[in-house]
Design a protein around this motif. Structure first.
Motif, mmCIF file in Angstrom:
data_model
loop_
_atom_site.group_PDB
_atom_site.id
_atom_site.type_symbol
_atom_site.label_atom_id
_atom_site.label_comp_id
_atom_site.label_asym_id
_atom_site.label_seq_id
_atom_site.Cartn_x
_atom_site.Cartn_y
_atom_site.Cartn_z
ATOM 1 N N ARG A 6 -72.972 6.110 6.442
ATOM 2 C CA ARG A 6 -74.323 6.204 5.268
ATOM 3 C C ARG A 6 -75.252 6.813 5.957
ATOM 4 N N THR A 7 -75.188 7.071 7.252
ATOM 5 C CA THR A 7 -76.745 7.599 7.518
ATOM 6 C C THR A 7 -75.958 9.303 7.995
ATOM 7 N N VAL A 8 -77.226 9.748 8.123
ATOM 8 C CA VAL A 8 -76.868 10.515 9.301
ATOM 9 C C VAL A 8 -77.197 10.733 10.521
ATOM 10 N N ASP A 9 -77.251 9.644 11.375
ATOM 11 C CA ASP A 9 -76.990 9.268 12.409
ATOM 12 C C ASP A 9 -75.583 9.070 12.638
ATOM 13 N N ASP A 10 -74.791 7.956 11.625
ATOM 14 C CA ASP A 10 -73.803 7.549 11.649
ATOM 15 C C ASP A 10 -73.093 8.821 11.892
ATOM 16 N N VAL A 11 -73.399 10.132 10.640
ATOM 17 C CA VAL A 11 -72.493 11.249 11.103
ATOM 18 C C VAL A 11 -72.894 12.100 12.566
ATOM 19 N N LEU A 12 -73.693 12.232 12.865
ATOM 20 C CA LEU A 12 -74.748 13.076 14.526
ATOM 21 C C LEU A 12 -72.868 11.670 15.431
ATOM 22 N N ALA A 13 -73.071 9.829 15.051
ATOM 23 C CA ALA A 13 -72.539 9.589 16.250
ATOM 24 C C ALA A 13 -71.236 9.878 16.127
ATOM 25 N N LEU A 14 -70.266 10.278 14.612
ATOM 26 C CA LEU A 14 -68.789 10.572 14.552
ATOM 27 C C LEU A 14 -68.658 11.187 15.212
ATOM 28 N N LEU A 139 -75.987 21.448 24.226
ATOM 29 C CA LEU A 139 -76.118 20.689 23.180
ATOM 30 C C LEU A 139 -74.191 20.815 22.823
ATOM 31 N N PRO A 140 -72.953 20.207 22.205
ATOM 32 C CA PRO A 140 -72.623 20.300 20.930
ATOM 33 C C PRO A 140 -73.496 20.544 19.492
ATOM 34 N N PRO A 141 -72.866 22.041 18.682
ATOM 35 C CA PRO A 141 -73.515 21.924 17.495
ATOM 36 C C PRO A 141 -74.067 21.287 16.951
ATOM 37 N N HIS A 142 -73.420 20.142 16.436
ATOM 38 C CA HIS A 142 -74.579 18.818 15.432
ATOM 39 C C HIS A 142 -75.354 18.594 16.453
ATOM 40 N N ARG A 143 -76.144 19.371 17.186
ATOM 41 C CA ARG A 143 -77.001 17.742 18.366
ATOM 42 C C ARG A 143 -78.204 18.752 17.910
ATOM 43 N N ARG A 144 -78.077 20.353 17.235
ATOM 44 C CA ARG A 144 -78.961 20.941 17.281
ATOM 45 C C ARG A 144 -79.866 20.375 15.855
ATOM 46 N N ILE A 145 -78.926 19.329 15.143
ATOM 47 C CA ILE A 145 -79.858 18.596 14.714
ATOM 48 C C ILE A 145 -80.853 17.649 14.683
ATOM 49 N N SER A 146 -80.170 16.688 15.996
ATOM 50 C CA SER A 146 -81.256 16.096 16.701
ATOM 51 C C SER A 146 -82.395 16.987 17.407
ATOM 52 N N TYR A 147 -81.999 17.596 18.200
ATOM 53 C CA TYR A 147 -82.624 18.420 18.718
ATOM 54 C C TYR A 147 -84.443 19.251 17.971
ATOM 55 N N LEU A 148 -83.604 19.661 16.881
ATOM 56 C CA LEU A 148 -84.532 20.099 16.059
ATOM 57 C C LEU A 148 -85.476 19.154 15.442
#
Length: 234
Positions: A6-14, A139-148
């Motif tokens: 449902r959310t971006v956080d859900d995608v990142l957790a997946l 960091l795994p690539p998708h966690r660059r989103i969290s970093y930014l």
């Protein structure tokens, strides 16, 4: 994680689960690995020595940064956090390794540093300086989103972000998609200067160069397989 996204956080957790299938979240497996890495304090690892990065010391000496509130992301045994505190900064320092935080707390006892074991992306506060020596390339690539998102949220207007990370000679040049197929970072991601400029394009580049090699008797740490970068919030 919920069964449906449902959310971006859900995608990142997946994606955390795809990247580290034996853990619910990537940070859990990474924390366990780094605990083992920091357990033997007598290992001959260059950055175990309580010396600050040569670029960080240089930024302060040249007046590119001035004392204020700082966040040390992935602080390890605290060598850069301690340097900042000794030079007038109020420091928050976070690492996913409880073993590293325990060591850093011993080293930094009596200084104005708040060490925290946990996820750096959950850090709260507003900072004049965010410093990262060796976290970003793990960091795994998708966690660059969290970093930014952390930089957007926590860096004060006009504040500085400084980074030390692997060059392409030291880290893997494997494309992001392939890293998920192999479910690992092969020791860390290596970057080219233009890749770093593209990732952090919302910031103004102050300096981006290769780290200067430092002799064993130097007061600072430096290895030429690392990039050093200093950016300023616009």
């Amino acid at each position: 994680m919920h069964r449906h996204i449902r959310t971006v956080d859900d995608v990142l957790a997946l994606l955390d689960g795809l990247f580290a299938p034996d853990a619910d979240r990537w940070t859990e497996r990474a924390g366990d690995w780094w605990d083992g890495f920091y357990e033997d304090r007598d290992r001959e690892v260059p950055f175990f020595v309580a010396k600050p990065d040569e670029n960080l010391a240089g930024y302060l000496e040249r007046g590119l940064i001035t004392p204020g509130r700082a966040l040390d992301v992935g602080c390890g045994p605290g060598r850069n956090a301690i340097f900042l505190a000794r030079n007038g900064f109020q420091v928050d320092a976070v690492d996913i390794s409880a073993t590293a935080i325990a060591w850093a707390s011993e080293r930094g006892e009596g200084l104005d540093i708040r060490f925290r074991h946990g996820d750096a992306f959950a850090s709260e506060g507003s900072y004049d300086l965010i410093y990262d020596s060796g976290c970003f390339h793990h960091l795994p690539p998708h966690r660059r989103i969290s970093y930014l998102a952390l930089l957007d949220r926590a860096l004060k207007p006009g504040g500085h972000f400084a980074l030390t990370c692997f060059t392409a000679e030291e880290g893997t040049a494997t494309p992001d998609a392939e890293l998920y197929r192999q479910t690992g970072l092969s020791g860390g991601v290596g970057y080219q200067p233009d890749e770093l400029r593209w990732i952090f394009q919302h910031l103004t580049e102050v300096e981006l160069r290769r780290m200067t090699d430092q002799p064993a008797d130097s007061a600072t740490f430096g290895k030429p397989f690392l990039w050093t970068a200093l950016f300023r919030d616009r």
